[in-house]
Design an enzyme around this catalytic site. Structure first.
Site, short mmCIF file in Angstrom:
data_model
loop_
_atom_site.label_atom_id
_atom_site.label_comp_id
_atom_site.label_asym_id
_atom_site.label_seq_id
_atom_site.Cartn_x
_atom_site.Cartn_y
_atom_site.Cartn_z
CG ASP A 18 -1.77 1.26 1.33
OD1 ASP A 18 -2.42 1.58 0.34
OD2 ASP A 18 -1.76 1.93 2.38
CB SER A 19 0.15 4.78 -0.67
OG SER A 19 -1.05 4.82 0.07
CE1 TYR A 50 2.68 5.46 -3.36
CE2 TYR A 50 1.50 3.55 -4.22
CZ TYR A 50 2.67 4.12 -3.73
OH TYR A 50 3.79 3.35 -3.61
N GLY A 51 -2.98 8.96 -3.77
CA GLY A 51 -4.30 9.38 -4.26
C GLY A 51 -4.31 10.62 -5.13
CB CYS A 81 -2.85 1.04 -2.58
SG CYS A 81 -3.07 2.77 -2.95
CG ASN A 82 -9.37 1.21 -2.80
OD1 ASN A 82 -10.38 0.74 -3.28
ND2 ASN A 82 -9.01 0.98 -1.56
CB THR A 83 -4.65 5.21 -5.59
OG1 THR A 83 -5.49 5.81 -4.61
CG2 THR A 83 -4.35 6.20 -6.68
CD GLU A 160 -2.15 8.44 6.96
OE1 GLU A 160 -1.13 9.12 7.18
OE2 GLU A 160 -2.25 7.64 6.02
CB CYS A 192 -10.09 5.18 0.21
SG CYS A 192 -8.59 5.86 0.94
CB THR A 193 -6.36 1.68 2.38
OG1 THR A 193 -5.86 3.01 2.19
CG2 THR A 193 -5.88 0.77 1.29
CG HIS A 194 -6.63 5.82 5.16
ND1 HIS A 194 -5.89 5.34 4.11
CD2 HIS A 194 -5.76 6.43 5.99
CE1 HIS A 194 -4.62 5.66 4.29
NE2 HIS A 194 -4.51 6.32 5.42
#
Ligand code: DGL
Length: 279
Positions: A18-19, A50-51, A81-83, A160, A192-194
């Site tokens: 992931d980023s 990355y987004g 990572c989705n992006t 974050e 999105c991962t978050h």
């Protein structure tokens, strides 16, 4: 490769990247759903986010990470990572000789099955939304469905900063999501991962009628199926500590560790910093 040089070794770890820290939501699902699998996680903390970056940049970064993971002899790779799944997976998949899975397809599949009124919302980074990748996959499965994307760039820093349950996050969520409520979507992909970490806030704002789809969960489920199909499931029950979970980052290992320990219940003892530009 296994000892006879016959393709990937089923006792080898799975590579997850992931980023940064977000992909830990995917790693966490893999730990829950296939607890016998070893994981090597790489978080690109030096080059996050990355987004907001271009397809070319994300593809170059992803290629370097795949080279690093291949050096660790992983048996399969999860693009958490989705992006990166949106921008780079199609290309890097063709260049790699081990199974690879991203988070977009599994999420798209479940959303297309879940919708009743044919209106699906997707939230994600600017890159993921601009790529329209979720819409592409959903329409392949159900062409008549309407897919409405909404970039929610502030969610990543809020998560974050640890503001998972906070009035500020509530307020931002209301603003971002109001247009999806007005359009009357009945299914929303947390693209999105978050976002799984603020699932309860998003759920509250959207209301009970809206089904939330968590691609992290669906990806772990599909990964298990894919490993079983390829005869790559680890049947040896390795023990925690046995290099079971290893974490690598490109910067700020201590910060990564703190965040990781806040979302994964098993204590992350080390995160090693590597120079990803060397790969
Ligand atoms: N991991 C990214 C994603 O899922 C979010 C953070 C970033 O922008 O790098 O798209």
């Amino acid at each position: 490769m296994d000892k006879k040089g016959n393709g990937p070794d089923k006792y080898a770890p799975i590579g997850v990247f992931d980023s940064g820290v977000g992909g830990l939501t995917v790693a966490r699902e893999i730990m829950r759903q296939i607890p016998d699998e070893k994981i090597i996680y790489f978080g690109d903390t030096a080059r996050v986010p990355y987004g907001s970056k271009s397809k070319e940049t994300i593809t170059r970064y992803s290629r370097q990470i795949v080279r690093f993971l291949r050096k660790q002899n992983v048996k399969a790779i999860v693009v958490a990572c989705n992006t990166a799944s949106a921008y780079a997976l199609d290309e890097i998949e063709k260049e790699t000789d081990i199974p690879m899975i991203g988070v977009v397809k599994p999420g798209a599949k479940v959303a297309s099955e879940a919708t009743r009124n044919g209106k699906i919302g997707v939230i994600g980074t600017e890159g993921t939304i601009a790529s329209q990748i979720y819409a592409r996959y959903i329409k392949e499965l159900k062409p008549q469905v309407n897919v409405i994307g909404k970039a929610c760039p502030l969610f990543v820093p809020l998560v974050e900063e640890g503001l998972l349950k906070d009035p500020v996050t509530d307020e931002i969520a209301k603003r971002y999501l109001s247009e999806l409520i007005d359009i009357d979507i009945d299914t929303l992909i947390l693209g999105c991962t978050h976002y799984p970490l603020i699932r309860s806030t998003v759920g509250r704002v959207m209301g009970e009628r809206v089904t939330l789809v968590n691609p992290a969960y669906e990806t772990a489920r599909e990964l298990k199926e894919m490993l079983a199909k390829e005869n790559l499931l680890n049947d040896s029950s390795p023990k925690l500590g046995d290099n079971m979970y290893q974490f690598f980052v490109s910067d700020t290992a201590e910060k990564f560790k703190r965040f990781a320990n806040s979302i994964i219940k098993y204590g992350i003892l080390t995160a090693k910093t590597i120079n990803i530009e060397e790969y």
